[in-house]
Design a protein around this motif. Structure first.
Motif, PDB file in Angstrom:
ATOM      1  N   ASN A  48       0.821  -1.212   0.000  1.00 63.84           N
ATOM      2  CA  ASN A  48       0.000   0.000   0.000  1.00 63.84           C
ATOM      3  C   ASN A  48       0.855   1.261   0.000  1.00 63.84           C
ATOM      4  O   ASN A  48       0.519   2.246  -0.659  1.00 63.84           O
ATOM      5  CB  ASN A  48      -0.945   0.005   1.203  1.00 63.84           C
ATOM      6  N   ASP A  51       2.047   1.758  -3.475  1.00 63.44           N
ATOM      7  CA  ASP A  51       0.959   2.270  -4.319  1.00 63.44           C
ATOM      8  C   ASP A  51       0.721   3.753  -4.068  1.00 63.44           C
ATOM      9  O   ASP A  51       0.550   4.534  -5.004  1.00 63.44           O
ATOM     10  CB  ASP A  51      -0.335   1.489  -4.069  1.00 63.44           C
ATOM     11  N   SER A  54       3.532   5.785  -5.544  1.00 65.97           N
ATOM     12  CA  SER A  54       3.395   5.830  -7.006  1.00 65.97           C
ATOM     13  C   SER A  54       2.311   6.822  -7.423  1.00 65.97           C
ATOM     14  O   SER A  54       2.499   7.604  -8.358  1.00 65.97           O
ATOM     15  CB  SER A  54       3.065   4.431  -7.532  1.00 65.97           C
TER      16      SER A  54
END
Length: 123
Positions: A48, A51, A54
Motif C-alpha cells: 500500500n 501504491d 506511485s
C-alpha cells in the motif's frame, strides 16, 4: 493403599504432562498465527505504501507537466503579442498610428514601472 496413591500420582503426572504438551502446542499455534499475520500485515503495508507513493509521484508529475505547459503557452502568447505590437509600431500607416503607438508604449512603460514598484514594496 500405597498402590492407589502411586496410581493417582502417576495419573496426575500423566495429566500434567499432557496439559503442558497441549499448552505448548497452543502457544506454538498462537506464535505461528501471530507471526503469519504480522508478516501479512507488513507485506500489505509495504504494498500500500508503494501504491500511495506511485500515485503521489504520478499526481505530482502530471501537475508539473500541466504547469510547464501552461507556462509555455503563456510565454508563447506573450512573444506573439510583443511581435504583433512591434509589427504594428513599425508600420507606416500615417502619423496618427505613430502617435497612438507612442501613447501605447508610454502606458506600457508606466504600467511596468508601477508593477515593479509595487513588487519591490511587497518584498
Amino acid at each position: 493403599m500405597h498402590a492407589s496413591n502411586i496410581g493417582f500420582a502417576n495419573s496426575m503426572v500423566g495429566e500434567t504432562i499432557s496439559a503442558i504438551k497441549d499448552s505448548n502446542n497452543n502457544i506454538y499455534d498462537l506464535a505461528r498465527f501471530t507471526t503469519s499475520n504480522n508478516s501479512d500485515l507488513a507485506r500489505d503495508f509495504a504494498a500500500n505504501s508503494a501504491d500511495l507513493a506511485s500515485m503521489a509521484i504520478d499526481s505530482t508529475s502530471e501537475a508539473f507537466k500541466t504547469a510547464y505547459k501552461d507556462s509555455s503557452d503563456q510565454t508563447i502568447l506573450a512573444h506573439k503579442q510583443a511581435l504583433q505590437f512591434v509589427d504594428n509600431m513599425s508600420r507606416s500607416d500615417g502619423q496618427q498610428l505613430a502617435l497612438n503607438t507612442n501613447k501605447t508604449m508610454m502606458y506600457v512603460v508606466i504600467g511596468i514601472v508601477m508593477v515593479s514598484m509595487f513588487a519591490m514594496k511587497r518584498s
